[in-house]
Design a protein around this motif. Structure first.
Motif, PDB file in Angstrom:
ATOM      1  N   VAL A  62      15.086  -0.645   0.265  1.00 19.28           N
ATOM      2  CA  VAL A  62      13.925  -1.522   0.084  1.00 19.28           C
ATOM      3  C   VAL A  62      14.372  -2.981   0.016  1.00 19.28           C
ATOM      4  O   VAL A  62      13.784  -3.860   0.668  1.00 19.28           O
ATOM      5  CB  VAL A  62      13.144  -1.136  -1.187  1.00 19.28           C
ATOM      6  N   ILE A  63      15.415  -3.237  -0.742  1.00 14.57           N
ATOM      7  CA  ILE A  63      15.937  -4.603  -0.854  1.00 14.57           C
ATOM      8  C   ILE A  63      16.451  -5.081   0.501  1.00 14.57           C
ATOM      9  O   ILE A  63      16.217  -6.229   0.900  1.00 14.57           O
ATOM     10  CB  ILE A  63      17.065  -4.672  -1.902  1.00 14.57           C
ATOM     11  N   GLY A  64      17.134  -4.188   1.219  1.00 22.69           N
ATOM     12  CA  GLY A  64      17.669  -4.554   2.527  1.00 22.69           C
ATOM     13  C   GLY A  64      16.576  -4.913   3.515  1.00 22.69           C
ATOM     14  O   GLY A  64      16.676  -5.912   4.238  1.00 22.69           O
ATOM     15  N   ILE A  65      15.508  -4.097   3.570  1.00 16.94           N
ATOM     16  CA  ILE A  65      14.387  -4.377   4.474  1.00 16.94           C
ATOM     17  C   ILE A  65      13.711  -5.700   4.101  1.00 16.94           C
ATOM     18  O   ILE A  65      13.402  -6.525   4.970  1.00 16.94           O
ATOM     19  CB  ILE A  65      13.372  -3.221   4.434  1.00 16.94           C
ATOM     20  N   ALA A  66      13.487  -5.899   2.816  1.00 18.50           N
ATOM     21  CA  ALA A  66      12.845  -7.139   2.361  1.00 18.50           C
ATOM     22  C   ALA A  66      13.701  -8.354   2.702  1.00 18.50           C
ATOM     23  O   ALA A  66      13.196  -9.378   3.195  1.00 18.50           O
ATOM     24  CB  ALA A  66      12.594  -7.065   0.852  1.00 18.50           C
ATOM     25  N   PHE A  67      15.002  -8.244   2.471  1.00 15.38           N
ATOM     26  CA  PHE A  67      15.908  -9.372   2.752  1.00 15.38           C
ATOM     27  C   PHE A  67      15.902  -9.705   4.242  1.00 15.38           C
ATOM     28  O   PHE A  67      15.811 -10.866   4.633  1.00 15.38           O
ATOM     29  CB  PHE A  67      17.326  -9.026   2.293  1.00 15.38           C
ATOM     30  N   HIS A  68      16.005  -8.668   5.076  1.00 15.14           N
ATOM     31  CA  HIS A  68      16.099  -8.899   6.524  1.00 15.14           C
ATOM     32  C   HIS A  68      14.818  -9.505   7.084  1.00 15.14           C
ATOM     33  O   HIS A  68      14.866 -10.405   7.928  1.00 15.14           O
ATOM     34  CB  HIS A  68      16.393  -7.587   7.245  1.00 15.14           C
ATOM     35  N   ASN A  69      13.670  -9.022   6.626  1.00 14.39           N
ATOM     36  CA  ASN A  69      12.406  -9.460   7.209  1.00 14.39           C
ATOM     37  C   ASN A  69      11.829 -10.715   6.553  1.00 14.39           C
ATOM     38  O   ASN A  69      10.991 -11.391   7.156  1.00 14.39           O
ATOM     39  CB  ASN A  69      11.391  -8.322   7.143  1.00 14.39           C
ATOM     40  N   LEU A  70      12.265 -11.041   5.343  1.00 15.54           N
ATOM     41  CA  LEU A  70      11.772 -12.235   4.659  1.00 15.54           C
ATOM     42  C   LEU A  70      12.757 -13.392   4.729  1.00 15.54           C
ATOM     43  O   LEU A  70      12.361 -14.551   4.897  1.00 15.54           O
ATOM     44  CB  LEU A  70      11.457 -11.908   3.191  1.00 15.54           C
ATOM     45  N   VAL A  71      14.028 -13.092   4.613  1.00 17.98           N
ATOM     46  CA  VAL A  71      15.062 -14.133   4.616  1.00 17.98           C
ATOM     47  C   VAL A  71      15.801 -14.167   5.953  1.00 17.98           C
ATOM     48  O   VAL A  71      16.007 -15.216   6.551  1.00 17.98           O
ATOM     49  CB  VAL A  71      16.073 -13.916   3.462  1.00 17.98           C
ATOM     50  N   GLY A  72      16.172 -12.985   6.410  1.00 23.76           N
ATOM     51  CA  GLY A  72      16.918 -12.888   7.658  1.00 23.76           C
ATOM     52  C   GLY A  72      18.376 -12.580   7.405  1.00 23.76           C
ATOM     53  O   GLY A  72      19.007 -13.203   6.542  1.00 23.76           O
ATOM     54  N   THR A  73      18.917 -11.593   8.126  1.00 27.80           N
ATOM     55  CA  THR A  73      20.322 -11.239   7.982  1.00 27.80           C
ATOM     56  C   THR A  73      21.172 -12.227   8.775  1.00 27.80           C
ATOM     57  O   THR A  73      20.971 -12.375   9.981  1.00 27.80           O
ATOM     58  CB  THR A  73      20.587  -9.816   8.504  1.00 27.80           C
TER      59      THR A  73
END
Length: 327
Positions: A37-48
């Motif tokens: 969940v944290i990974g999906i949120a980080f990637h889609n809100l902040v960007g990897t």
């Protein structure tokens, strides 16, 4: 060295999942679920970050496979035998039926054949790993591979959250629930996360059932390679048949099960192994979240997404009916 930034990111997300699990009310979720969940949120809100790409891939492939190998130290040959001929038959029939259903429905919906095959493989076998392995013979465009990976990750994640809520409602004991999770949820790590929510017995059996399903990856990819070669010959193209990948991590898992069946591991050491394995699985799920781009699901329109949803519902329903029928 190129993998260090991304690996540091996935480790941090996994550690955050463990910390958040200590918060009252959040403890009902495993650190693996929290990590994705944290990974999906980080990637889609902040960007990897681009610099993290190599480490994310390393976490999703190498770390995950090492964790699967170590899972073997939590199981014995006697437990694997519990799957039995009936369980294996259910797993195999579910896999074949789901693959055929998905490819044929994809044709009806107008989804390009290669993309439909990738979604079919990811849903019926083992998620992103199956998508990548299948593409060695399907040879689809990169955007199709990315779409299929994102698709099976999203629906597998939905299953990971939904399945633990259903055993009581569906009247499934630990054995039946573990078999259902192992026979129908997309990714290995997702099966582990969902199955262990219903207890140790369900988690262990679900893991074994899923790995029995993963063992079918090589023959499926080999069959697709043979069909691709036949199509190429009919079209007048000379293509080399790609070799089916050997799921070496499954062989490692089997080796660890054999070792654990023959040698008694001290309880303290086994406890540390269990904790390390869970943390590595959380790292892999964090990476999976960082690879899940929700925008990619929208880029190709509604039909492939509908196909992924239909495949997900089919494999869940078909395997559940089979389990209920055999009692």
């Amino acid at each position: 060295m190129a993998a260090v930034p991304g690996l540091a990111l996935t480790v941090t997300i996994a550690a955050t999942g463990f910390v958040l699990r200590e918060i009252p009310g959040v403890s009902v979720f495993s650190p693996m679920i929290l990590a994705i969940v944290i990974g999906i949120a980080f990637h889609n809100l902040v960007g990897t970050p681009a610099v993290a790409k190599a480490g994310v891939v390393f976490s999703l492939r190498r770390v995950l496979r090492l964790a699967i190998i170590l899972l073997g130290l939590q199981l014995t040959a006697a437990q694997i035998a519990e799957v039995g001929a009936t369980g294996i038959a259910i797993i195999a029939l579910t896999l074949v039926s789901t693959f055929i259903f998905t490819v044929r429905l994809g044709r009806m919906l107008g989804v390009e054949r290669k993309l439909a095959e990738l979604i079919a493989a990811g849903t019926s076998i083992c998620g992103a790993s199956a998508v990548i392995a299948t593409n060695t013979v399907t040879r689809a465009p990169d955007e199709d591979v990315a779409y299929a990976v994102a698709c099976v990750t999203v629906f597998g994640s939905i299953a990971m959250f939904a399945y633990p809520l259903l055993p009581g409602l569906l009247g499934l004991d630990a054995h039946a629930y573990g078999l259902w999770a192992g026979a129908s949820i997309h990714e290995i790590a997702q099966v582990v996360a969902a199955a262990f929510q219903d207890g140790q017995q369900a988690g262990e059996f679900g893991t074994v059932a899923k790995l029995s399903r993963v063992m079918l990856l090589a023959p499926v990819v080999l069959s697709l390679g043979l069909m691709a070669t036949r199509r190429a010959k009919r079209n007048g193209n000379s293509q080399m048949t790609a070799k089916a990948p050997v799921p070496w991590f499954v062989l490692g898992f089997i080796a660890m099960v054999a070792f654990n069946s023959a040698v008694t591991i001290p309880s303290e050491a086994k406890s540390m192994i269990v904790m390390a394995t869970t943390f590595m699985l959380s790292i892999a799920l964090a990476a999976m979240g960082l690879e899940t781009d929700i925008a990619k699901l929208r880029a190709k329109g509604f039909r492939p997404l509908l196909l992924g949803l239909a495949a997900f519902l089919f494999i869940a329903t078909f395997s559940l009916v089979m389990i209920k029928l055999v009692g």
